[in-house]
Design a protein around this motif. Structure first.
Motif, PDB file in Angstrom:
ATOM      1  N   MET A  69       0.804  -1.190   0.000  1.00 32.38           N
ATOM      2  CA  MET A  69       0.000   0.000   0.000  1.00 32.38           C
ATOM      3  C   MET A  69       0.850   1.258   0.000  1.00 32.38           C
ATOM      4  N   ASN A  70       2.111   1.141  -0.182  1.00 30.90           N
ATOM      5  CA  ASN A  70       2.969   2.318  -0.209  1.00 30.90           C
ATOM      6  C   ASN A  70       2.772   3.134  -1.471  1.00 30.90           C
ATOM      7  N   ALA A  71       2.613   2.463  -2.600  1.00 31.78           N
ATOM      8  CA  ALA A  71       2.397   3.152  -3.869  1.00 31.78           C
ATOM      9  C   ALA A  71       0.914   3.468  -4.012  1.00 31.78           C
ATOM     10  N   PRO A  72       0.595   4.481  -4.817  1.00 32.07           N
ATOM     11  CA  PRO A  72      -0.822   4.778  -5.055  1.00 32.07           C
ATOM     12  C   PRO A  72      -1.525   3.562  -5.647  1.00 32.07           C
ATOM     13  N   PHE A  73      -2.718   3.339  -5.219  1.00 34.57           N
ATOM     14  CA  PHE A  73      -3.469   2.174  -5.665  1.00 34.57           C
ATOM     15  C   PHE A  73      -4.201   2.515  -6.951  1.00 34.57           C
ATOM     16  N   ASP A  74      -3.769   1.926  -8.068  1.00 32.71           N
ATOM     17  CA  ASP A  74      -4.339   2.210  -9.384  1.00 32.71           C
ATOM     18  C   ASP A  74      -5.268   1.079  -9.790  1.00 32.71           C
ATOM     19  N   ILE A  75      -6.557   1.403  -9.946  1.00 35.74           N
ATOM     20  CA  ILE A  75      -7.526   0.376 -10.318  1.00 35.74           C
ATOM     21  C   ILE A  75      -7.927   0.468 -11.782  1.00 35.74           C
ATOM     22  N   SER A  76      -7.407   1.440 -12.491  1.00 33.12           N
ATOM     23  CA  SER A  76      -7.870   1.699 -13.853  1.00 33.12           C
ATOM     24  C   SER A  76      -7.568   0.561 -14.823  1.00 33.12           C
ATOM     25  N   MET A  77      -6.516  -0.197 -14.618  1.00 35.35           N
ATOM     26  CA  MET A  77      -6.126  -1.235 -15.567  1.00 35.35           C
ATOM     27  C   MET A  77      -6.518  -2.642 -15.112  1.00 35.35           C
ATOM     28  N   LYS A  78      -7.272  -2.755 -14.034  1.00 34.85           N
ATOM     29  CA  LYS A  78      -7.627  -4.061 -13.499  1.00 34.85           C
ATOM     30  C   LYS A  78      -9.029  -4.461 -13.951  1.00 34.85           C
ATOM     31  N   THR A  79      -9.213  -5.761 -14.137  1.00 32.38           N
ATOM     32  CA  THR A  79     -10.529  -6.266 -14.532  1.00 32.38           C
ATOM     33  C   THR A  79     -11.459  -6.268 -13.322  1.00 32.38           C
ATOM     34  N   ASP A  80     -12.750  -6.342 -13.599  1.00 29.49           N
ATOM     35  CA  ASP A  80     -13.732  -6.382 -12.514  1.00 29.49           C
ATOM     36  C   ASP A  80     -13.533  -7.606 -11.628  1.00 29.49           C
ATOM     37  N   GLU A  81     -13.161  -8.725 -12.231  1.00 29.76           N
ATOM     38  CA  GLU A  81     -12.943  -9.948 -11.459  1.00 29.76           C
ATOM     39  C   GLU A  81     -11.794  -9.771 -10.467  1.00 29.76           C
ATOM     40  N   VAL A  82     -10.712  -9.192 -10.933  1.00 25.76           N
ATOM     41  CA  VAL A  82      -9.560  -8.935 -10.054  1.00 25.76           C
ATOM     42  C   VAL A  82      -9.951  -7.964  -8.947  1.00 25.76           C
ATOM     43  N   LEU A  83     -10.711  -6.936  -9.295  1.00 26.84           N
ATOM     44  CA  LEU A  83     -11.131  -5.953  -8.297  1.00 26.84           C
ATOM     45  C   LEU A  83     -12.042  -6.574  -7.240  1.00 26.84           C
ATOM     46  N   ARG A  84     -12.917  -7.486  -7.644  1.00 27.63           N
ATOM     47  CA  ARG A  84     -13.795  -8.147  -6.668  1.00 27.63           C
ATOM     48  C   ARG A  84     -12.981  -8.976  -5.670  1.00 27.63           C
ATOM     49  N   ILE A  85     -11.971  -9.654  -6.165  1.00 30.83           N
ATOM     50  CA  ILE A  85     -11.112 -10.448  -5.280  1.00 30.83           C
ATOM     51  C   ILE A  85     -10.342  -9.529  -4.336  1.00 30.83           C
ATOM     52  N   GLU A  86      -9.761  -8.478  -4.891  1.00 27.44           N
ATOM     53  CA  GLU A  86      -9.017  -7.535  -4.050  1.00 27.44           C
ATOM     54  C   GLU A  86      -9.934  -6.863  -3.033  1.00 27.44           C
ATOM     55  N   LEU A  87     -11.165  -6.583  -3.436  1.00 31.12           N
ATOM     56  CA  LEU A  87     -12.126  -5.954  -2.526  1.00 31.12           C
ATOM     57  C   LEU A  87     -12.350  -6.829  -1.301  1.00 31.12           C
ATOM     58  N   GLU A  88     -12.518  -8.119  -1.508  1.00 27.82           N
ATOM     59  CA  GLU A  88     -12.712  -9.031  -0.381  1.00 27.82           C
ATOM     60  C   GLU A  88     -11.473  -9.087   0.511  1.00 27.82           C
ATOM     61  N   VAL A  89     -10.302  -9.078  -0.098  1.00 31.32           N
ATOM     62  CA  VAL A  89      -9.051  -9.094   0.680  1.00 31.32           C
ATOM     63  C   VAL A  89      -8.940  -7.824   1.523  1.00 31.32           C
ATOM     64  N   PHE A  90      -9.218  -6.675   0.919  1.00 36.45           N
ATOM     65  CA  PHE A  90      -9.136  -5.406   1.646  1.00 36.45           C
ATOM     66  C   PHE A  90     -10.193  -5.314   2.743  1.00 36.45           C
ATOM     67  N   ARG A  91     -11.384  -5.825   2.476  1.00 40.12           N
ATOM     68  CA  ARG A  91     -12.433  -5.821   3.512  1.00 40.12           C
ATOM     69  C   ARG A  91     -12.014  -6.682   4.698  1.00 40.12           C
ATOM     70  N   ARG A  92     -11.427  -7.847   4.411  1.00 42.75           N
ATOM     71  CA  ARG A  92     -10.965  -8.726   5.491  1.00 42.75           C
ATOM     72  C   ARG A  92      -9.873  -8.046   6.307  1.00 42.75           C
ATOM     73  N   GLU A  93      -8.928  -7.436   5.617  1.00 42.49           N
ATOM     74  CA  GLU A  93      -7.835  -6.746   6.313  1.00 42.49           C
ATOM     75  C   GLU A  93      -8.382  -5.595   7.161  1.00 42.49           C
ATOM     76  N   HIS A  94      -9.380  -4.883   6.642  1.00 40.14           N
ATOM     77  CA  HIS A  94     -10.005  -3.779   7.375  1.00 40.14           C
ATOM     78  C   HIS A  94     -10.662  -4.295   8.657  1.00 40.14           C
ATOM     79  N   ARG A  95     -11.386  -5.417   8.549  1.00 40.89           N
ATOM     80  CA  ARG A  95     -12.032  -6.010   9.727  1.00 40.89           C
ATOM     81  C   ARG A  95     -10.992  -6.465  10.751  1.00 40.89           C
TER      82      ARG A  95
END
Length: 74
Positions: A1-27
């Motif tokens: 998370m040191n570099a800016p998080f760029d979502i512009s080049m990622k597919t929706d599938e990749v973003l959904r997986i990352e979203l779950e990972v980030f939600r878990r880490e947040h919890r």
């Protein structure tokens, strides 16, 4: 998370997986902060750093959710 998080080049599938990972880490951070506060085992600087990381995760989660949620014109 040191570099800016760029979502512009990622597919929706990749973003959904990352979203779950980030939600878990947040919890997990939320739970860690709560436990540290209850036990009094953390200094204020440590709590501040964890809260800042949690807030950064919240921002990333919001950006991903915005990207995945279609715009609805009312």
């Amino acid at each position: 998370m040191n570099a800016p998080f760029d979502i512009s080049m990622k597919t929706d599938e990749v973003l959904r997986i990352e979203l779950e990972v980030f939600r878990r880490e947040h919890r997990e951070l939320d739970e860690s902060i709560r436990v540290m506060q209850e036990r009094g085992t953390a200094d204020q600087l440590m709590l501040q750093r964890l809260k800042k990381k949690k807030l950064a995760l919240k921002d990333i989660i919001a950006r991903i959710e915005d990207r995945l949620t279609p715009d609805i014109i009312a």
